[in-house]
Scaffold this active site. Sequence first.
Site, PDB file in Angstrom:
ATOM      1  N   LYS A 104      66.957 -55.202 -52.978  1.00 56.49           N
ATOM      2  CA  LYS A 104      66.635 -53.808 -52.186  1.00 56.49           C
ATOM      3  C   LYS A 104      67.093 -52.501 -52.814  1.00 56.49           C
ATOM      4  O   LYS A 104      66.437 -51.720 -52.978  1.00 56.49           O
ATOM      5  CB  LYS A 104      67.401 -53.895 -50.834  1.00 56.49           C
ATOM      6  CG  LYS A 104      67.524 -52.654 -50.317  1.00 56.49           C
ATOM      7  CD  LYS A 104      68.356 -52.718 -48.737  1.00 56.49           C
ATOM      8  CE  LYS A 104      69.911 -52.269 -48.931  1.00 56.49           C
ATOM      9  NZ  LYS A 104      70.282 -51.181 -49.009  1.00 56.49           N
ATOM     10  N   ASN A 105      68.318 -52.878 -53.422  1.00 49.32           N
ATOM     11  CA  ASN A 105      69.100 -51.809 -54.203  1.00 49.32           C
ATOM     12  C   ASN A 105      68.239 -51.203 -55.555  1.00 49.32           C
ATOM     13  O   ASN A 105      68.536 -50.091 -55.961  1.00 49.32           O
ATOM     14  CB  ASN A 105      70.348 -51.874 -54.339  1.00 49.32           C
ATOM     15  CG  ASN A 105      71.380 -51.818 -53.109  1.00 49.32           C
ATOM     16  OD1 ASN A 105      70.404 -51.458 -52.101  1.00 49.32           O
ATOM     17  ND2 ASN A 105      72.631 -52.255 -52.974  1.00 49.32           N
TER      18      ASN A 105
ATOM     19  N   CYS B 237      73.391 -46.423 -43.894  1.00 48.73           N
ATOM     20  CA  CYS B 237      74.629 -47.179 -43.244  1.00 48.73           C
ATOM     21  C   CYS B 237      75.858 -46.432 -43.003  1.00 48.73           C
ATOM     22  O   CYS B 237      75.988 -45.636 -43.960  1.00 48.73           O
ATOM     23  CB  CYS B 237      74.987 -48.577 -44.214  1.00 48.73           C
ATOM     24  SG  CYS B 237      74.074 -49.955 -43.497  1.00 48.73           S
TER      25      CYS B 237
ATOM     26  N   ARG C 123      80.579 -40.664 -47.020  1.00 46.19           N
ATOM     27  CA  ARG C 123      80.032 -41.232 -48.369  1.00 46.19           C
ATOM     28  C   ARG C 123      79.404 -39.686 -48.928  1.00 46.19           C
ATOM     29  O   ARG C 123      78.349 -39.221 -48.744  1.00 46.19           O
ATOM     30  CB  ARG C 123      78.744 -41.789 -47.846  1.00 46.19           C
ATOM     31  CG  ARG C 123      78.911 -43.174 -47.187  1.00 46.19           C
ATOM     32  CD  ARG C 123      77.627 -44.159 -46.856  1.00 46.19           C
ATOM     33  NE  ARG C 123      77.209 -44.855 -47.918  1.00 46.19           N
ATOM     34  CZ  ARG C 123      76.251 -45.640 -48.028  1.00 46.19           C
ATOM     35  NH1 ARG C 123      76.106 -46.153 -46.969  1.00 46.19           N
ATOM     36  NH2 ARG C 123      76.087 -46.226 -48.965  1.00 46.19           N
TER      37      ARG C 123
ATOM     38  N   ASP D 286      79.419 -55.314 -50.666  1.00 46.72           N
ATOM     39  CA  ASP D 286      78.116 -55.389 -49.967  1.00 46.72           C
ATOM     40  C   ASP D 286      78.163 -57.250 -49.419  1.00 46.72           C
ATOM     41  O   ASP D 286      77.343 -57.500 -48.517  1.00 46.72           O
ATOM     42  CB  ASP D 286      76.900 -55.361 -50.608  1.00 46.72           C
ATOM     43  CG  ASP D 286      76.866 -53.960 -50.297  1.00 46.72           C
ATOM     44  OD1 ASP D 286      77.568 -53.054 -49.887  1.00 46.72           O
ATOM     45  OD2 ASP D 286      75.640 -53.326 -51.005  1.00 46.72           O
TER      46      ASP D 286
ATOM     47  N   ARG E 168      66.695 -53.561 -42.396  1.00 51.92           N
ATOM     48  CA  ARG E 168      66.470 -52.688 -43.290  1.00 51.92           C
ATOM     49  C   ARG E 168      66.590 -53.628 -44.589  1.00 51.92           C
ATOM     50  O   ARG E 168      66.180 -53.049 -45.861  1.00 51.92           O
ATOM     51  CB  ARG E 168      67.759 -51.763 -43.341  1.00 51.92           C
ATOM     52  CG  ARG E 168      67.731 -50.605 -42.264  1.00 51.92           C
ATOM     53  CD  ARG E 168      68.807 -49.549 -42.299  1.00 51.92           C
ATOM     54  NE  ARG E 168      69.101 -49.707 -43.906  1.00 51.92           N
ATOM     55  CZ  ARG E 168      70.371 -49.273 -44.201  1.00 51.92           C
ATOM     56  NH1 ARG E 168      71.483 -48.845 -43.556  1.00 51.92           N
ATOM     57  NH2 ARG E 168      70.534 -48.981 -45.616  1.00 51.92           N
TER      58      ARG E 168
HETATM   59  C1  UD1 Z   1      75.503 -48.333 -53.138  1.00 51.68           C
HETATM   60  C2  UD1 Z   1      74.699 -49.462 -52.384  1.00 51.68           C
HETATM   61  C3  UD1 Z   1      75.620 -49.857 -51.332  1.00 51.68           C
HETATM   62  C4  UD1 Z   1      76.969 -50.561 -51.924  1.00 51.68           C
HETATM   63  C5  UD1 Z   1      77.511 -49.378 -52.716  1.00 51.68           C
HETATM   64  C6  UD1 Z   1      78.722 -50.041 -53.557  1.00 51.68           C
HETATM   65  C7  UD1 Z   1      72.504 -48.798 -52.650  1.00 51.68           C
HETATM   66  C8  UD1 Z   1      71.392 -48.191 -52.014  1.00 51.68           C
HETATM   67  N1  UD1 Z   1      73.442 -48.785 -52.009  1.00 51.68           N
HETATM   68  O1  UD1 Z   1      75.851 -47.339 -52.562  1.00 51.68           O
HETATM   69  O2  UD1 Z   1      74.991 -50.940 -50.581  1.00 51.68           O
HETATM   70  O3  UD1 Z   1      77.845 -50.528 -51.022  1.00 51.68           O
HETATM   71  O4  UD1 Z   1      76.599 -49.062 -53.750  1.00 51.68           O
HETATM   72  O5  UD1 Z   1      78.464 -50.818 -54.462  1.00 51.68           O
HETATM   73  O6  UD1 Z   1      72.175 -49.001 -53.826  1.00 51.68           O
HETATM   74  N2  UD1 Z   1      81.550 -41.634 -54.200  1.00 51.68           N
HETATM   75  C9  UD1 Z   1      82.302 -40.561 -54.348  1.00 51.68           C
HETATM   76  N3  UD1 Z   1      81.354 -39.581 -54.772  1.00 51.68           N
HETATM   77  C10 UD1 Z   1      80.145 -39.540 -54.901  1.00 51.68           C
HETATM   78  C11 UD1 Z   1      79.627 -40.682 -54.538  1.00 51.68           C
HETATM   79  C12 UD1 Z   1      80.674 -41.852 -54.418  1.00 51.68           C
HETATM   80  O7  UD1 Z   1      83.455 -40.422 -54.211  1.00 51.68           O
HETATM   81  O8  UD1 Z   1      79.536 -38.535 -55.353  1.00 51.68           O
HETATM   82  C13 UD1 Z   1      82.755 -42.948 -53.556  1.00 51.68           C
HETATM   83  C14 UD1 Z   1      82.035 -43.316 -52.392  1.00 51.68           C
HETATM   84  O9  UD1 Z   1      82.831 -42.877 -51.272  1.00 51.68           O
HETATM   85  C15 UD1 Z   1      82.759 -44.955 -52.371  1.00 51.68           C
HETATM   86  C16 UD1 Z   1      82.320 -45.244 -54.267  1.00 51.68           C
HETATM   87  O10 UD1 Z   1      82.291 -44.003 -54.659  1.00 51.68           O
HETATM   88  O11 UD1 Z   1      83.998 -45.160 -52.205  1.00 51.68           O
HETATM   89  C17 UD1 Z   1      81.380 -46.000 -54.692  1.00 51.68           C
HETATM   90  O12 UD1 Z   1      80.285 -45.276 -53.841  1.00 51.68           O
HETATM   91  P1  UD1 Z   1      78.584 -45.622 -54.636  1.00 51.68           P
HETATM   92  O13 UD1 Z   1      78.745 -46.791 -55.627  1.00 51.68           O
HETATM   93  O14 UD1 Z   1      78.241 -44.222 -54.952  1.00 51.68           O
HETATM   94  O15 UD1 Z   1      77.791 -46.324 -53.524  1.00 51.68           O
HETATM   95  P2  UD1 Z   1      76.384 -45.781 -52.967  1.00 51.68           P
HETATM   96  O16 UD1 Z   1      75.405 -45.701 -54.068  1.00 51.68           O
HETATM   97  O17 UD1 Z   1      76.102 -44.952 -52.031  1.00 51.68           O
END
Ligand code: UD1
Length: 428
Positions: free
Chosen positions: A22-23, A117, A122, A305, A397
């Site tokens: 998916k990701n 989610c 986020r 996850d 999803r």
């Molecule tokens: C992706 C996955 C999600 C998974 C996560 C961590 C997808 C579509 N989703 O989510 O299922 O749980 O990786 O493996 O691939 N953060 C910040 N600032 C930012 C972005 C992130 O502080 O601009 C923080 C977030 O709050 C969190 C951490 O970084 O604590 C990791 O987030 P991130 O790796 O970005 O997750 P996603 O890409 O949203």
Amino acid sequence: MEKLVIHGGNRLTGEVEISGAKNAAVAIIPATLLAQDVCRIENIPNISDVVTMVRILSNMGAVVRYLNKHTIEIDTRPVNSYIVPHEMTKKLRASYYLIGALLGRYNRAKVSLPGGCNFGVRPIDLHIKGFELLGATANVENAMIVASADHLTGASVYMDKVSVGATINVMLAAVKARGLTIIENAAKEPHIVDLANFLNAMGADVRGAGTDVIKIRGVTHLHGCEYSIIPDQIEAGTYMVAAAATKGDVLVKNVIPKHLESISAKLVECGAQVIEYDDAVRVRCDGPLKRCNLKTMPHPGFPTDMQPQMSVILAIANGTSLVSEGVWDNRFRYVDQLIRMGANVQVDGTIAVFQGVEELTGAPVRADDLRAGAAMIIAGLVARGTTEIEDIIYIDRGYEDYVEKLRDLGADIYRKEFRDDHNQPAAG
Ligand code: UD1
């Protein structure tokens, strides 16, 4: 509406085929916006997040053709807008990849803030910082992210925190930027590597994906390509955990065992046996489930996850287990549902203490988010009696044909229509 009904107690046995990741799919589909020709993508998972992403591209003018259930051709040449409104993005967190892809294509993007989610705040500050370092201005206006540049220029982008989304977004924006971009402290998840391989198949020059430092030398032109998406690490892990939790014996096929090492290690610690083959793993468990401590971390650490699913094992393992969530601030909401099924869990911030109980008992519960929903299914499979799970739209999803796959493994699970009388908006 539909809910799931599970009569617990059956061991899972047999074979299950894992779908495409998916990701990876939700990053690769928007990446086709960068190509000046048709892309054919195989091993696309048939899940609602992918359907949503495909629909967004179609609404933007792309011509999308399904060649079969798992193969699509996308021609983004007819797309002529860099604006993606709220109606399209509200259901999908990964819709923010459209910002990087549109910036890469048009040097501008206007994309509504995404849905998806809900497990805590986020933020997208790291995405925005990355775009700015590449020479764009990026702001949030009327709940839309508006980014633009005369042209993008390669830069050194240090990620203050390891972020899958920000790493992917900067990669998408940088592949056609002028000069060299270096992403430091990059995320290393398998889908980052898959996206890099896809971009390179289109003619990009991306090196180092899968390590902390990704180097991207911008190119002016990206062409169409044929590509097959990697198997889904988390779907595979979920069936592995379900096999162990039910004291079953399951061959999980079409996987990359290297991607599953952290999950296999924890299952072995909990008393399961994991046998690796070239593209399959067999998980069986016939002894007692043992306690262990778990800490989630970016790849190659234990994936966040998989935390809710693995915690179901800890809820019924011998002894006390400590689960420490190292990625998200608020990923223990599902614990309330497990407690309804008899689990003994205490949560303090990002730490949960599981005191293993003899058994879980069936109850009406809900899926708070995608992986929480998967955990509820595993809990329902091991529980005595009947479990009914609402809000399964979240599970749809990310897991292809999971009811059919689980039934083939011997689970007593089915979907049931019901009238939603609570009149409550779904969380998330
Ligand atoms: C992706 C996955 C999600 C998974 C996560 C961590 C997808 C579509 N989703 O989510 O299922 O749980 O990786 O493996 O691939 N953060 C910040 N600032 C930012 C972005 C992130 O502080 O601009 C923080 C977030 O709050 C969190 C951490 O970084 O604590 C990791 O987030 P991130 O790796 O970005 O997750 P996603 O890409 O949203």
